[in-house]
Design an enzyme around this catalytic site. Structure first.
Site: not given
Ligand code: 4NP
Length: 155
Positions: A15-16
């Site tokens: 997302r970011s």
């Molecule tokens: P983000 O998504 O917070 O939008 O980058 C995720 C990316 C990886 C994980 C969880 C959320 N993970 O559990 O590895």
């Protein structure tokens, strides 16, 4: 001195990085500095998720050069605005703030929406349409952020 905006999610790979890439398209990079970070350390040094790279590319934005980093307390000093993607990120960032000035810099990126719609859903475990949905949510939020920055900081 430029305005500095930090986009924050959990992993800094889905997302970011999209929020960073989208806002960069809408601002003047001489006046506004945009970066992103994750509250977790799972993916430090990695490129954004291929699905985020693909959805950005579909909309004409290249985020493939970004690399994941973790949010640190120093970011409160460096940045003027810190946008969290969801309420967990928001709480985790606030927990690191040491004074009210730092706390006030942190907002949910969708804080202007009704309270039940203020989170950008984590698309990591879902399909490609989750990434398009995230793109659309962030595109309209970044449009508002760019307008606000232009109004507040125009000379
Ligand atoms: P983000 O998504 O917070 O939008 O980058 C995720 C990316 C990886 C994980 C969880 C959320 N993970 O559990 O590895």
């Amino acid at each position: 001195m430029s305005t500095k905006v930090l986009m924050v999610c959990l992993g800094n790979i889905c997302r970011s990085p999209l929020a960073e890439g989208i806002l960069k398209e809408k601002i003047d990079s001489d006046k506004v500095f945009v970066d992103s970070a994750g509250t977790a350390n799972y993916h430090i040094g990695k490129q954004p998720d291929p699905r985020s790279i693909a959805v950005a590319k579909k909309h004409g934005i290249d985020i493939s050069g970004q690399r994941c980093r973790q949010f640190t307390k120093e970011d409160f000093k460096k940045f003027d605005y810190i946008y969290a993607m969801d309420k967990d990120n928001y709480a985790n960032i606030l927990a690191l703030a040491t004074n009210s000035l730092e706390q006030q810099k942190v907002k949910l990126i969708l804080h202007k929406k009704p309270s039940s719609e203020q989170e950008v859903p984590d698309p990591y475990y879902g399909g490609d349409d989750g990434f398009e949905n995230v793109f659309q949510l962030l595109d309209s939020a970044c449009e508002q952020i760019a307008e606000e920055i232009n109004q507040k900081h125009s000379v």
